[in-house]
Enzyme design. Structure first.
Site, PDB file in Angstrom:
ATOM      1  N   CYS A  49      43.121  41.850  40.538  1.00  0.00           N
ATOM      2  CA  CYS A  49      42.647  43.233  40.683  1.00  0.00           C
ATOM      3  C   CYS A  49      41.261  43.280  41.313  1.00  0.00           C
ATOM      4  O   CYS A  49      41.002  44.078  42.226  1.00  0.00           O
ATOM      5  CB  CYS A  49      42.595  43.923  39.333  1.00  0.00           C
ATOM      6  SG  CYS A  49      44.167  44.053  38.456  1.00  0.00           S
ATOM      7  N   TYR A 102      53.340  43.700  38.171  1.00  0.00           N
ATOM      8  CA  TYR A 102      51.956  43.830  37.726  1.00  0.00           C
ATOM      9  C   TYR A 102      51.112  44.464  38.825  1.00  0.00           C
ATOM     10  O   TYR A 102      50.289  45.352  38.557  1.00  0.00           O
ATOM     11  CB  TYR A 102      51.386  42.467  37.340  1.00  0.00           C
ATOM     12  CG  TYR A 102      49.942  42.531  36.899  1.00  0.00           C
ATOM     13  CD1 TYR A 102      49.618  42.710  35.557  1.00  0.00           C
ATOM     14  CD2 TYR A 102      48.900  42.443  37.817  1.00  0.00           C
ATOM     15  CE1 TYR A 102      48.296  42.793  35.142  1.00  0.00           C
ATOM     16  CE2 TYR A 102      47.580  42.523  37.423  1.00  0.00           C
ATOM     17  CZ  TYR A 102      47.282  42.704  36.083  1.00  0.00           C
ATOM     18  OH  TYR A 102      45.967  42.797  35.692  1.00  0.00           O
ATOM     19  N   GLY A 146      38.218  41.382  34.136  1.00  0.00           N
ATOM     20  CA  GLY A 146      39.655  41.419  33.924  1.00  0.00           C
ATOM     21  C   GLY A 146      40.377  40.494  34.887  1.00  0.00           C
ATOM     22  O   GLY A 146      39.818  39.511  35.369  1.00  0.00           O
ATOM     23  N   CYS A 147      41.617  40.816  35.194  1.00  0.00           N
ATOM     24  CA  CYS A 147      42.435  39.976  36.079  1.00  0.00           C
ATOM     25  C   CYS A 147      41.808  39.853  37.459  1.00  0.00           C
ATOM     26  O   CYS A 147      41.500  40.856  38.106  1.00  0.00           O
ATOM     27  CB  CYS A 147      43.835  40.581  36.201  1.00  0.00           C
ATOM     28  SG  CYS A 147      44.884  39.720  37.390  1.00  0.00           S
ATOM     29  N   PHE A 148      41.634  38.625  37.928  1.00  0.00           N
ATOM     30  CA  PHE A 148      40.980  38.451  39.222  1.00  0.00           C
ATOM     31  C   PHE A 148      41.811  38.954  40.396  1.00  0.00           C
ATOM     32  O   PHE A 148      41.271  39.246  41.461  1.00  0.00           O
ATOM     33  CB  PHE A 148      40.482  37.023  39.464  1.00  0.00           C
ATOM     34  CG  PHE A 148      41.432  35.881  39.142  1.00  0.00           C
ATOM     35  CD1 PHE A 148      42.800  36.018  39.141  1.00  0.00           C
ATOM     36  CD2 PHE A 148      40.903  34.623  38.839  1.00  0.00           C
ATOM     37  CE1 PHE A 148      43.647  34.944  38.861  1.00  0.00           C
ATOM     38  CE2 PHE A 148      41.727  33.537  38.555  1.00  0.00           C
ATOM     39  CZ  PHE A 148      43.106  33.707  38.573  1.00  0.00           C
TER      40      PHE A 148
END
Length: 215
Positions: free
Chosen positions: A55, A194, A51-53
């Site tokens: 995170c 976010y 997923g989003c790096f």
């Protein structure tokens, strides 16, 4: 007409993304001989996409034995990927992290446990609200021993969940470092919506699962 064009655009976009993941160049990446990254000053490197790096960076930086985490791109068939290009889904790359760690303190096996504990292991092509092939889960191996460890853990988790584990298993070939503004993002932008609503809750959920590995 406007509705028709919107549907057509989405169909073409999906088709492009699908071709990016199934074209011959991408298939060659999956079967290539892995590159082994040598120890440097006693430190090893491991590579994960989940997923989003932003995170994933925060998760691994909370783990004992991890010195640094760098955000970037891996797993694709194009050269010099950028954030904008990878977001099209046509480069084959996923947002990934390079985890620099002390193998005397934390093992590759533990880093894998962290990987699975910090995500929804059954979600395909994304994590949480982040959807698309650029957010898919990939574990990169550098040698046959690592691949066997990955395969065994993935199989055991699938049996435990009685479900398919979405993470792909790729040979590690190349890690492309992301733009400077993506590095240490959660630390530098704690008030970002976010970060507040997705990244921090994901980090805290992981911490509650594996408190024994935290710094």
């Amino acid at each position: 007409m406007k509705k028709f064009l919107s549907v057509l655009f989405l169909a073409l976009l999906f088709n492009c993304n699908n071709q990016a993941q199934t074209n011959p160049k991408q298939e060659a990446i999956k079967t290539a001989t892995p590159v082994t990254v040598a120890l440097e000053n006693g430190k090893a490197k491991a590579y994960f996409a989940s997923g989003c790096f932003w995170c994933v960076e925060a998760v691994y930086e909370s783990v004992k034995g991890v010195d640094e985490v760098i955000n970037g791109y891996a797993g694709g068939h194009t050269q010099n990927p950028t954030y904008e290009k990878s977001n099209t889904g046509q480069t084959g790359h996923a947002e990934a992290v390079e985890v620099i760690y002390d193998p005397n303190i934390v093992s590759f096996e533990t880093l894998l446990d962290v990987y699975f504990a910090s995500q929804n292991p059954t979600q395909v092509n994304g994590q949480g609200p982040d959807r698309g092939s650029q957010y898919r889960s990939i574990i990169f191996y550098q040698n046959q021993e690592q691949k066997e460890i990955i395969d065994a853990k993935k199989k055991a988790l699938a049996e435990k969940l009685n479900s398919t584990v979405a993470a792909e298993v790729y040979p590690f070939l190349k890690f492309w470092i992301a733009e400077d503004y993506h590095q240490d993002y959660e630390k530098l932008h704690p008030e970002n919506p976010y970060i507040q609503n997705v990244s921090i809750p994901r980090l805290n959920k992981f911490k509650s699962k594996m408190p024994e590995v935290l710094k």
